[in-house]
Design a protein around this motif. Structure first.
Motif, PDB file in Angstrom:
ATOM      1  N   LEU A 106       0.810  -1.214   0.000  1.00  0.00           N
ATOM      2  CA  LEU A 106       0.000   0.000   0.000  1.00  0.00           C
ATOM      3  C   LEU A 106       0.843   1.264   0.000  1.00  0.00           C
ATOM      4  CD1 LEU A 106      -2.696  -1.022   2.654  1.00  0.00           C
ATOM      5  CD2 LEU A 106      -2.856  -1.196   0.157  1.00  0.00           C
ATOM      6  N   ALA A 107       1.963   1.245   0.721  1.00  0.00           N
ATOM      7  CA  ALA A 107       2.805   2.440   0.835  1.00  0.00           C
ATOM      8  C   ALA A 107       4.207   2.022   1.253  1.00  0.00           C
ATOM      9  CB  ALA A 107       2.215   3.423   1.844  1.00  0.00           C
ATOM     10  N   LYS A 108       5.197   2.887   0.958  1.00  0.00           N
ATOM     11  CA  LYS A 108       6.577   2.636   1.390  1.00  0.00           C
ATOM     12  C   LYS A 108       7.273   3.958   1.612  1.00  0.00           C
ATOM     13  CE  LYS A 108       9.591   1.615  -1.814  1.00  0.00           C
ATOM     14  NZ  LYS A 108      10.402   0.992  -2.875  1.00  0.00           N
ATOM     15  N   ALA A 109       8.072   4.041   2.673  1.00  0.00           N
ATOM     16  CA  ALA A 109       8.812   5.262   2.989  1.00  0.00           C
ATOM     17  C   ALA A 109       9.840   4.953   4.055  1.00  0.00           C
ATOM     18  CB  ALA A 109       7.864   6.367   3.477  1.00  0.00           C
ATOM     19  N   GLU A 110      11.052   5.483   3.900  1.00  0.00           N
ATOM     20  CA  GLU A 110      12.122   5.409   4.895  1.00  0.00           C
ATOM     21  C   GLU A 110      12.370   3.972   5.374  1.00  0.00           C
ATOM     22  OE1 GLU A 110      11.008   8.082   7.963  1.00  0.00           O
ATOM     23  OE2 GLU A 110      11.322   9.878   6.742  1.00  0.00           O
ATOM     24  N   GLY A 111      12.420   3.049   4.418  1.00  0.00           N
ATOM     25  CA  GLY A 111      12.729   1.660   4.756  1.00  0.00           C
ATOM     26  C   GLY A 111      11.564   0.857   5.266  1.00  0.00           C
ATOM     27  N   ARG A 112      10.423   1.492   5.411  1.00  0.00           N
ATOM     28  CA  ARG A 112       9.235   0.792   5.896  1.00  0.00           C
ATOM     29  C   ARG A 112       8.225   0.572   4.778  1.00  0.00           C
ATOM     30  NH1 ARG A 112       7.663   2.801  11.967  1.00  0.00           N
ATOM     31  NH2 ARG A 112       9.735   2.553  12.905  1.00  0.00           N
ATOM     32  N   VAL A 113       7.521  -0.550   4.891  1.00  0.00           N
ATOM     33  CA  VAL A 113       6.514  -0.892   3.889  1.00  0.00           C
ATOM     34  C   VAL A 113       5.214  -1.240   4.604  1.00  0.00           C
ATOM     35  CG1 VAL A 113       5.892  -2.441   1.999  1.00  0.00           C
ATOM     36  CG2 VAL A 113       8.293  -1.816   2.348  1.00  0.00           C
ATOM     37  N   ARG A 114       4.111  -0.645   4.117  1.00  0.00           N
ATOM     38  CA  ARG A 114       2.786  -0.955   4.655  1.00  0.00           C
ATOM     39  C   ARG A 114       2.049  -1.798   3.625  1.00  0.00           C
ATOM     40  NH1 ARG A 114      -2.120   1.876   4.640  1.00  0.00           N
ATOM     41  NH2 ARG A 114      -1.083   3.677   3.668  1.00  0.00           N
ATOM     42  N   LEU A 115       1.453  -2.907   4.100  1.00  0.00           N
ATOM     43  CA  LEU A 115       0.777  -3.835   3.204  1.00  0.00           C
ATOM     44  C   LEU A 115      -0.599  -4.198   3.750  1.00  0.00           C
ATOM     45  CD1 LEU A 115       3.949  -5.125   3.871  1.00  0.00           C
ATOM     46  CD2 LEU A 115       3.395  -6.197   1.665  1.00  0.00           C
ATOM     47  N   SER A 116      -1.550  -4.405   2.845  1.00  0.00           N
ATOM     48  CA  SER A 116      -2.812  -5.026   3.244  1.00  0.00           C
ATOM     49  C   SER A 116      -2.577  -6.528   3.325  1.00  0.00           C
ATOM     50  CB  SER A 116      -3.920  -4.721   2.230  1.00  0.00           C
ATOM     51  OG  SER A 116      -3.614  -5.309   0.965  1.00  0.00           O
ATOM     52  N   ALA A 117      -3.331  -7.170   4.179  1.00  0.00           N
ATOM     53  CA  ALA A 117      -3.178  -8.618   4.357  1.00  0.00           C
ATOM     54  C   ALA A 117      -4.557  -9.237   4.507  1.00  0.00           C
ATOM     55  CB  ALA A 117      -2.330  -8.915   5.585  1.00  0.00           C
ATOM     56  N   GLU A 118      -4.758 -10.366   3.828  1.00  0.00           N
ATOM     57  CA  GLU A 118      -6.057 -11.029   3.875  1.00  0.00           C
ATOM     58  C   GLU A 118      -5.868 -12.532   3.718  1.00  0.00           C
ATOM     59  OE1 GLU A 118     -10.232  -9.790   1.983  1.00  0.00           O
ATOM     60  OE2 GLU A 118      -8.858 -10.646   0.487  1.00  0.00           O
ATOM     61  N   VAL A 119      -6.611 -13.293   4.538  1.00  0.00           N
ATOM     62  CA  VAL A 119      -6.660 -14.746   4.401  1.00  0.00           C
ATOM     63  C   VAL A 119      -8.100 -15.119   4.101  1.00  0.00           C
ATOM     64  CG1 VAL A 119      -6.258 -16.982   5.486  1.00  0.00           C
ATOM     65  CG2 VAL A 119      -4.765 -15.050   6.032  1.00  0.00           C
ATOM     66  N   THR A 120      -8.312 -15.821   2.987  1.00  0.00           N
ATOM     67  CA  THR A 120      -9.658 -16.198   2.576  1.00  0.00           C
ATOM     68  C   THR A 120      -9.754 -17.706   2.386  1.00  0.00           C
ATOM     69  OG1 THR A 120      -9.152 -15.916   0.227  1.00  0.00           O
ATOM     70  CG2 THR A 120     -10.033 -13.997   1.419  1.00  0.00           C
ATOM     71  N   ARG A 121     -10.977 -18.205   2.332  1.00  0.00           N
ATOM     72  CA  ARG A 121     -11.247 -19.599   2.024  1.00  0.00           C
ATOM     73  C   ARG A 121     -11.832 -19.638   0.609  1.00  0.00           C
ATOM     74  NH1 ARG A 121     -13.974 -21.591   6.699  1.00  0.00           N
ATOM     75  NH2 ARG A 121     -15.803 -20.472   5.934  1.00  0.00           N
ATOM     76  N   PRO A 122     -11.014 -19.994  -0.381  1.00  0.00           N
ATOM     77  CA  PRO A 122     -11.484 -19.925  -1.770  1.00  0.00           C
ATOM     78  C   PRO A 122     -12.735 -20.744  -2.048  1.00  0.00           C
ATOM     79  CG  PRO A 122      -9.103 -20.191  -1.695  1.00  0.00           C
ATOM     80  CD  PRO A 122      -9.598 -20.374  -0.299  1.00  0.00           C
ATOM     81  N   ALA A 123     -12.959 -21.820  -1.329  1.00  0.00           N
ATOM     82  CA  ALA A 123     -14.105 -22.694  -1.601  1.00  0.00           C
ATOM     83  C   ALA A 123     -15.430 -21.949  -1.539  1.00  0.00           C
ATOM     84  CB  ALA A 123     -14.118 -23.858  -0.625  1.00  0.00           C
ATOM     85  N   ASP A 124     -15.547 -20.974  -0.609  1.00  0.00           N
ATOM     86  CA  ASP A 124     -16.792 -20.213  -0.504  1.00  0.00           C
ATOM     87  C   ASP A 124     -16.566 -18.708  -0.513  1.00  0.00           C
ATOM     88  OD1 ASP A 124     -15.658 -19.842   1.983  1.00  0.00           O
ATOM     89  OD2 ASP A 124     -17.290 -20.788   3.113  1.00  0.00           O
ATOM     90  N   GLY A 125     -15.298 -18.279  -0.688  1.00  0.00           N
ATOM     91  CA  GLY A 125     -14.995 -16.850  -0.741  1.00  0.00           C
ATOM     92  C   GLY A 125     -15.007 -16.158   0.605  1.00  0.00           C
ATOM     93  N   GLN A 126     -15.135 -16.898   1.690  1.00  0.00           N
ATOM     94  CA  GLN A 126     -15.225 -16.305   3.030  1.00  0.00           C
ATOM     95  C   GLN A 126     -13.882 -15.724   3.454  1.00  0.00           C
ATOM     96  OE1 GLN A 126     -17.951 -16.061   5.409  1.00  0.00           O
ATOM     97  NE2 GLN A 126     -16.398 -14.646   6.164  1.00  0.00           N
TER      98      GLN A 126
END
Length: 456
Positions: A106-126
């Motif tokens: 999502l963003a990066k600055a001064e050696g740091r990185v911000r990321l979105s994170a998500e764990v899903t169950r593909p079988a039902d999209g949950q």
């Protein structure tokens, strides 16, 4: 496994990485042991919410560890340091679910990185886990071929499955011979509580009552037949003939004393074949149970005795829904006239081909390695459906069988169910050192063999 990182300067906005993983029951057990979180909701041992199913819910922090896996191995990769995370857990995963973890820059600055994170169950999209993380990214490139030792969970899934099958069968009326010892009585009562057997206790009534008092057991409602010790096994045989008992269980007496009355031609339990012993063994890491026979009765069996040993084991395997693959063991995998066990093995194999042994595939001689390991069998050029895949191991004599079974138990952490076959009813053979799982599994195997194997 090749792992490389993305140094800070090479990371771009919108870049993604992902990881798929099938959650297994073993994963939950490993996590519990490593984290100290023994919440029964996360283990296959209890029905906590009362829905009739054992719980197998994956802990939220375990699922979130998939995010750590992506960060540490892919984006940014080795050298990453986690600084901050904010995660929500809108749903729950269970053992058996395949999960997908995805992170996005999502963003990066001064050696740091911000990321979105998500764990899903593909079988039902949950969505199972969602949020953001902030990391300190590595500054220099790094790559490696990483190998991590495999783990074998000391869990006896095959016996657990057998217990589940046996619990839905009628309780097996079982004559328990001389249960004056604490462990012998406790094992019978434990099997009763699990719905596997209905015990009939035969022996010194005062001694049985004393054992019950020592272990804090209530014998109310349990039939006790006060009988002199030397007559107990004979009475068990009589109960079988009367139809009151459908199995016999060894208590605190020597195996010879238990079996001697059973061999009586008129009042015993003989039905044609020799009595043979089999250990059904649940070895952690093996994808199927292993049978070892004969490790307790036939000392130096000749060819005729081995025919019965093999046939009895095949019939039991079929009752347990195991495809019978009999590996007849010797020191070598070729016939050597100087090694009698190799000659017997070859003859047993040929007898199976000619229909003198039925119901299973028999191959031999096989050495231990090429009996159970497919790579070893291929190295030796052994083909067929048994070499490398044997699940019934027929040993040359009682020494080899006893040593093999105890090696699997005390070094490989196997549990064993011991049974005498060839009698009118299954004979449950436990020793004083057997664990609770071993005693229960012996009763479960006996019940399945009785109710499902009578036509074998």
């Amino acid at each position: 496994m090749h792992i490389s990182n993305r140094p800070f300067d090479s990371i771009t906005l919108g870049e993604t990485a992902e990881l798929r993983r099938l959650i297994t029951t073993d994963d939950l057990l490993v996590y519990a042991a490593a984290s100290g979180n023994y919440n029964p909701m996360h283990l296959p041992i209890a029905d906590v919410d009362g829905d009739g199913q054992r719980e197998r819910a994956a802990p939220g922090m375990f699922v979130a560890s998939m995010i750590s896996g992506v960060l540490g191995t892919q984006l940014p990769g080795p050298g990453t340091r986690l600084l901050h995370q904010r995660l929500d857990y809108p749903a729950r995963a269970q053992a058996g679910d395949e999960l997908l973890c995805r992170v996005c820059v999502l963003a990066k600055a001064e050696g740091r990185v911000r990321l979105s994170a998500e764990v899903t169950r593909p079988a039902d999209g949950q969505t199972i886990v969602t949020g953001e993380v902030e990391v300190e990214a590595p500054l220099t490139p790094y790559a490696t071929d990483q190998e991590v030792p495999g783990l074998i969970v000391q869990r006896h899934r095959h016996f657990e499955a057998m217990l589940d099958r046996a619990r839905i069968l009628p309780a097996l009326p079982t004559a328990v011979v001389c249960p004056e010892d604490d462990k012998a009585l406790e094992g019978a009562l434990l099997a009763q509580r699990e719905g596997l057997i209905t015990p009939i206790l035969i022996g010194d009534a005062a001694g049985i009552a004393a054992a019950a008092a020592r272990i804090g057991a209530d014998l109310t409602g349990i039939e006790i037949l006060d009988t002199p010790r030397h007559e107990a096994a004979a009475l068990a045989c009589a109960l079988v003939h009367q139809g009151r008992a459908q199995a016999v269980m060894k208590g605190h007496l020597h195996t010879d004393d238990l079996l001697r009355p059973m061999l009586d031609k008129d009042r015993g339990l003989r039905v044609g074949r020799r009595f043979t012993h089999v250990f059904v063994m649940d070895v952690p890491g093996m994808d199927h149970p292993i049978m070892v026979t004969d490790a307790a009765i036939n000392i130096a069996p000749d060819l005729a005795a081995k025919v019965d040993i093999v046939q009895n084991a095949i019939n039991l395997a079929r009752a347990l829904d195991m495809p019978p693959r009999v590996g007849v063991l010797s020191a070598v995998e070729t016939v050597n006239p100087a090694i009698q066990s190799s000659i017997d093995a070859a003859l047993l194999s040929k007898m199976a081909e000619r229909g003198q042994i039925t119901g299973g595939a028999v191959d031999g001689p096989l050495a231990m390695d090429n009996a159970v390991d497919l790579a070893a069998a291929r190295t030796k050029g052994l083909a067929g459906g048994v070499a490398g895949r044997a699940n019934i191991l027929v040993v040359p004599g009682i020494d080899a069988g006893n040593m093999l079974a105890k090696q699997l138990t005390y070094i490989s952490h196997a549990e064993s169910a011991g049974l005498v076959l060839g009698a009118r009813v299954p004979v449950i053979l436990n020793s004083r050192s057997d664990s609770a799982m071993s005693r229960l599994s012996s009763c479960a195997v006996a019940a399945i063999h009785h109710f499902r194997g009578q036509g074998a």
